[in-house]
Design a protein around this motif. Structure first.
Motif, PDB file in Angstrom:
ATOM      1  N   GLU A   1       7.440  -6.539   4.436  1.00 22.74           N
ATOM      2  CA  GLU A   1       6.999  -7.076   5.725  1.00 22.74           C
ATOM      3  C   GLU A   1       7.185  -6.074   6.868  1.00 22.74           C
ATOM      4  N   LEU A   2       8.046  -5.086   6.660  1.00 23.55           N
ATOM      5  CA  LEU A   2       8.345  -4.131   7.725  1.00 23.55           C
ATOM      6  C   LEU A   2       7.380  -2.955   7.758  1.00 23.55           C
ATOM      7  N   TRP A   3       6.514  -2.875   6.774  1.00 19.37           N
ATOM      8  CA  TRP A   3       5.571  -1.754   6.709  1.00 19.37           C
ATOM      9  C   TRP A   3       4.235  -2.216   7.279  1.00 19.37           C
ATOM     10  N   ASP A   4       3.662  -1.426   8.163  1.00 19.45           N
ATOM     11  CA  ASP A   4       2.517  -1.941   8.903  1.00 19.45           C
ATOM     12  C   ASP A   4       1.179  -1.320   8.540  1.00 19.45           C
ATOM     13  N   ALA A   5       1.134  -0.433   7.573  1.00 24.97           N
ATOM     14  CA  ALA A   5      -0.146   0.100   7.126  1.00 24.97           C
ATOM     15  C   ALA A   5      -0.110   0.221   5.612  1.00 24.97           C
ATOM     16  N   TRP A   6      -1.188  -0.197   4.974  1.00 21.19           N
ATOM     17  CA  TRP A   6      -1.235  -0.228   3.513  1.00 21.19           C
ATOM     18  C   TRP A   6      -2.536   0.379   3.007  1.00 21.19           C
ATOM     19  N   GLY A   7      -2.461   0.978   1.840  1.00 23.36           N
ATOM     20  CA  GLY A   7      -3.661   1.403   1.159  1.00 23.36           C
ATOM     21  C   GLY A   7      -4.218   0.269   0.319  1.00 23.36           C
ATOM     22  N   GLN A   8      -5.302   0.554  -0.391  1.00 21.49           N
ATOM     23  CA  GLN A   8      -5.984  -0.484  -1.174  1.00 21.49           C
ATOM     24  C   GLN A   8      -5.377  -0.652  -2.565  1.00 21.49           C
ATOM     25  N   GLY A   9      -4.543   0.296  -2.984  1.00 24.11           N
ATOM     26  CA  GLY A   9      -3.887   0.198  -4.285  1.00 24.11           C
ATOM     27  C   GLY A   9      -4.627   0.949  -5.377  1.00 24.11           C
ATOM     28  N   THR A  10      -3.879   1.348  -6.385  1.00 23.11           N
ATOM     29  CA  THR A  10      -4.454   1.992  -7.566  1.00 23.11           C
ATOM     30  C   THR A  10      -3.789   1.401  -8.796  1.00 23.11           C
ATOM     31  N   GLN A  11      -4.585   1.061  -9.783  1.00 25.25           N
ATOM     32  CA  GLN A  11      -4.084   0.379 -10.975  1.00 25.25           C
ATOM     33  C   GLN A  11      -3.465   1.385 -11.943  1.00 25.25           C
ATOM     34  N   VAL A  12      -2.280   1.063 -12.403  1.00 22.65           N
ATOM     35  CA  VAL A  12      -1.614   1.823 -13.462  1.00 22.65           C
ATOM     36  C   VAL A  12      -1.384   0.880 -14.631  1.00 22.65           C
ATOM     37  N   THR A  13      -1.867   1.265 -15.790  1.00 24.59           N
ATOM     38  CA  THR A  13      -1.700   0.459 -16.990  1.00 24.59           C
ATOM     39  C   THR A  13      -1.028   1.316 -18.052  1.00 24.59           C
ATOM     40  N   VAL A  14       0.101   0.850 -18.542  1.00 28.85           N
ATOM     41  CA  VAL A  14       0.857   1.573 -19.560  1.00 28.85           C
ATOM     42  C   VAL A  14       0.785   0.778 -20.854  1.00 28.85           C
ATOM     43  N   SER A  15       0.185   1.373 -21.855  1.00 32.28           N
ATOM     44  CA  SER A  15       0.039   0.690 -23.136  1.00 32.28           C
ATOM     45  C   SER A  15       1.208   1.016 -24.053  1.00 32.28           C
ATOM     46  N   SER A  16       1.552   0.050 -24.884  1.00 28.25           N
ATOM     47  CA  SER A  16       2.699   0.241 -25.792  1.00 28.25           C
ATOM     48  C   SER A  16       2.263   0.835 -27.116  1.00 28.25           C
TER      49      SER A  16
END
Length: 127
Positions: free
Chosen positions: A112-127
């Motif tokens: 809540e204290l951070w006021d700017a965000w990116g759109q995100g990037t997906q990381v998928t780790v397969s077993s």
């Protein structure tokens, strides 16, 4: 206006590595804090790592200490998250967040204290 653009996510096998990038614009890259958060499906967004002015760094979950490294390149206004020895539980959308000027000598892990965000990037780790 502060803008953050993440890149570098993808699919990797357990034990592999990825380097995420967060390209920042809209603020002077000499008084800032940038953090990486992640959000797994059905879970709360959690803080992972933070860097202040390219110098002070923090890693929060014990599970990433020793495996994740945060760094920055002021010439490129970019912050990186090097993730080694990835585990399936690291599967999540990874976001970078910024606060300028920085908070002081610490990074808060409360999203809540951070006021700017990116759109995100997906990381998928397969077993």
């Amino acid at each position: 206006e502060v803008q953050l653009v993440e890149s570098g996510g993808g699919l990797v096998q357990a034990g592999g590595s990825l380097r995420l990038s967060c390209a920042a614009s809209g603020f002077t890259f000499d008084d800032y804090a940038i953090a990486w958060f992640r959000q797994a499906p059905g879970k709360e967004r959690e803080a992972v790592s933070c860097i202040i002015n390219g110098d002070v760094t923090t890693h929060w979950p014990d599970s990433v200490k020793g495996r994740f490294t945060i760094s920055s390149d002021s010439a490129k206004n970019t912050v990186y998250l090097q993730m080694n020895s990835l585990k399936p539980e690291g599967t999540a959308v990874y976001y970078c967040a910024a606060h300028t000027p920085h908070f002081g000598s610490f990074c808060p892990d409360a999203k809540e204290l951070w006021d700017a965000w990116g759109q995100g990037t997906q990381v998928t780790v397969s077993s």
